[in-house]
Each structure stands twice: as structure tokens, then as C-alpha cells.
Scaffold this motif. Structure first.
Motif, PDB file in Angstrom:
ATOM      1  N   GLY A 132      45.452  34.809  36.500  1.00  0.00           N
ATOM      2  CA  GLY A 132      44.073  35.285  36.341  1.00  0.00           C
ATOM      3  C   GLY A 132      43.314  35.276  37.658  1.00  0.00           C
ATOM      4  O   GLY A 132      42.567  36.212  37.968  1.00  0.00           O
ATOM      5  N   TRP A 170      44.671  38.089  39.894  1.00  0.00           N
ATOM      6  CA  TRP A 170      44.204  39.375  39.370  1.00  0.00           C
ATOM      7  C   TRP A 170      42.743  39.601  39.744  1.00  0.00           C
ATOM      8  O   TRP A 170      42.348  40.697  40.154  1.00  0.00           O
ATOM      9  CB  TRP A 170      44.394  39.445  37.862  1.00  0.00           C
ATOM     10  CG  TRP A 170      43.867  40.703  37.257  1.00  0.00           C
ATOM     11  CD1 TRP A 170      42.889  40.826  36.320  1.00  0.00           C
ATOM     12  CD2 TRP A 170      44.297  42.044  37.536  1.00  0.00           C
ATOM     13  NE1 TRP A 170      42.674  42.142  36.020  1.00  0.00           N
ATOM     14  CE2 TRP A 170      43.512  42.918  36.742  1.00  0.00           C
ATOM     15  CE3 TRP A 170      45.256  42.588  38.398  1.00  0.00           C
ATOM     16  CZ2 TRP A 170      43.675  44.299  36.782  1.00  0.00           C
ATOM     17  CZ3 TRP A 170      45.410  43.971  38.433  1.00  0.00           C
ATOM     18  CH2 TRP A 170      44.626  44.811  37.635  1.00  0.00           C
ATOM     19  N   THR A 171      41.922  38.558  39.644  1.00  0.00           N
ATOM     20  CA  THR A 171      40.512  38.663  40.003  1.00  0.00           C
ATOM     21  C   THR A 171      40.356  38.976  41.488  1.00  0.00           C
ATOM     22  O   THR A 171      39.524  39.797  41.883  1.00  0.00           O
ATOM     23  CB  THR A 171      39.781  37.346  39.651  1.00  0.00           C
ATOM     24  OG1 THR A 171      39.930  37.100  38.249  1.00  0.00           O
ATOM     25  CG2 THR A 171      38.316  37.410  39.987  1.00  0.00           C
ATOM     26  N   HIS A 226      38.736  42.359  43.110  1.00  0.00           N
ATOM     27  CA  HIS A 226      37.605  42.303  44.031  1.00  0.00           C
ATOM     28  C   HIS A 226      37.928  42.945  45.386  1.00  0.00           C
ATOM     29  O   HIS A 226      37.147  43.750  45.884  1.00  0.00           O
ATOM     30  CB  HIS A 226      37.157  40.855  44.246  1.00  0.00           C
ATOM     31  CG  HIS A 226      35.981  40.757  45.157  1.00  0.00           C
ATOM     32  ND1 HIS A 226      34.705  41.081  44.750  1.00  0.00           N
ATOM     33  CD2 HIS A 226      35.884  40.409  46.464  1.00  0.00           C
ATOM     34  CE1 HIS A 226      33.875  40.924  45.762  1.00  0.00           C
ATOM     35  NE2 HIS A 226      34.566  40.515  46.809  1.00  0.00           N
ATOM     36  N   VAL A 260      32.155  36.901  43.044  1.00  0.00           N
ATOM     37  CA  VAL A 260      33.370  37.134  42.263  1.00  0.00           C
ATOM     38  C   VAL A 260      33.275  36.231  41.037  1.00  0.00           C
ATOM     39  O   VAL A 260      33.089  35.023  41.172  1.00  0.00           O
ATOM     40  CB  VAL A 260      34.642  36.814  43.070  1.00  0.00           C
ATOM     41  CG1 VAL A 260      35.880  36.965  42.209  1.00  0.00           C
ATOM     42  CG2 VAL A 260      34.705  37.709  44.301  1.00  0.00           C
ATOM     43  N   LYS A 261      33.367  36.833  39.869  1.00  0.00           N
ATOM     44  CA  LYS A 261      33.211  36.073  38.628  1.00  0.00           C
ATOM     45  C   LYS A 261      34.527  35.382  38.276  1.00  0.00           C
ATOM     46  O   LYS A 261      35.531  36.033  38.024  1.00  0.00           O
ATOM     47  CB  LYS A 261      32.777  37.003  37.500  1.00  0.00           C
ATOM     48  CG  LYS A 261      32.287  36.279  36.288  1.00  0.00           C
ATOM     49  CD  LYS A 261      31.474  37.230  35.423  1.00  0.00           C
ATOM     50  CE  LYS A 261      30.927  36.500  34.240  1.00  0.00           C
ATOM     51  NZ  LYS A 261      29.569  36.053  34.406  1.00  0.00           N
ATOM     52  N   LEU A 262      34.492  34.061  38.278  1.00  0.00           N
ATOM     53  CA  LEU A 262      35.658  33.257  37.913  1.00  0.00           C
ATOM     54  C   LEU A 262      35.370  32.593  36.575  1.00  0.00           C
ATOM     55  O   LEU A 262      34.508  31.723  36.489  1.00  0.00           O
ATOM     56  CB  LEU A 262      35.930  32.192  38.974  1.00  0.00           C
ATOM     57  CG  LEU A 262      36.195  32.708  40.386  1.00  0.00           C
ATOM     58  CD1 LEU A 262      36.269  31.556  41.360  1.00  0.00           C
ATOM     59  CD2 LEU A 262      37.476  33.522  40.414  1.00  0.00           C
TER      60      LEU A 262
END
Length: 139
Positions: free
Chosen positions: A120, A123-124, A128, A100-102
Motif C-alpha cells: 500500500g 502504491w501510494t 504520487h 500524500v494521504k497515508l
């Protein structure tokens, strides 16, 4: 001189309107994301009332990820800032392990209750676990 003053007043009025719209958007997102989080946390008999405050110690964030993933995560039991930072870091590391891109979200941002970065992060997580799960189901 009068024309400059009018233009500056119009610009200030426009900026105030824009800020009100942004505040309203953030309020709606906060309310929506809080409902989404609670929809999942209810499975482990937990509930949050304030998204920014109730994720700060990392416990609800870890519980959310456990519900969504089915994986049990470790957690710190203490109540000091160090323990809160550690719990949030456990959650962030778990997300990174799952690719998961943080972007620019650090443990202290969530522990300090940063509204933009908390929104943010949620939402991520939604993207995912909700969207990725749906697209995998279609395959």
C-alpha cells in the motif's frame, strides 16, 4: 445433512481458490513494485531483492524518496529497532508534508515487514510521484 456438507465443501473450495488468487495478485504486485523501486534506486547505486525485508530499516525507503523528490532527508545511523522505526517515520513524515494521504500505515507496519501495508505504501508513492508528475506535465 448431506446437502449441508456438500455446500460447506463447495464454500471451502471456493474460499481456497479465492485465497490462491489473492496470493497470486500479491506476488505479482510485490514483483512489479520491487522492479519499480529498483528502477529508481539504481540512480544511487542501490538495489533491493525483497520489498518487504529491504524497506524495514527505512534506509532504502528514504533513498527512494530522495531520488524521487530531489530532497536530501535526515536518517538515523544505528541498527536497533528504534533507529529503524525513526527512519521509516522520517519517510512517512516527508510524505505527509507533501500532502500524500497515508491511510492506516504506521512506521511499525513497515519495520515489521507487513506485506499488505508495504504494498500500500509503495502504491501510494507510485501514485504520487509517477501519476501526479505525469498529470502536472500535461498542464
Amino acid at each position: 445433512m448431506g446437502s449441508d456438507y456438500r455446500n460447506e465443501c463447495q464454500l471451502n473450495a471456493h474460499l481456497c481458490t479465492l485465497m490462491c488468487c489473492l496470493d497470486e495478485r500479491d506476488r505479482v504486485q510485490k514483483k512489479t513494485f520491487t522492479k519499480w523501486v529498483n528502477k529508481h534506486l539504481i540512480k544511487v547505486r542501490k538495489h533491493i531483492t525483497d520489498l518487504y525485508e529491504d524497506l524495514r530499516d527505512g534506509h532504502n525507503l528514504i533513498s527512494l524518496l530522495e531520488v524521487l523528490s530531489g530532497v536530501t532527508l535526515p536518517r538515523e545511523k544505528g541498527r536497533m529497532r528504534f533507529h529503524r522505526l525513526q527512519n521509516v517515520q522520517i519517510a512517512l513524515d516527508f510524505l505527509k508534508q507533501r500532502q500524500v494521504k497515508l491511510v492506516n500505515i504506521r512506521n511499525d507496519d513497515i519495520t515489521d515487514g507487513n506485506p499488505k501495508l508495504t504494498l500500500g505504501l509503495i502504491w501510494t508513492i507510485i501514485l504520487h510521484f509517477q501519476v501526479c508528475t505525469l498529470s502536472h506535465a500535461d498542464l
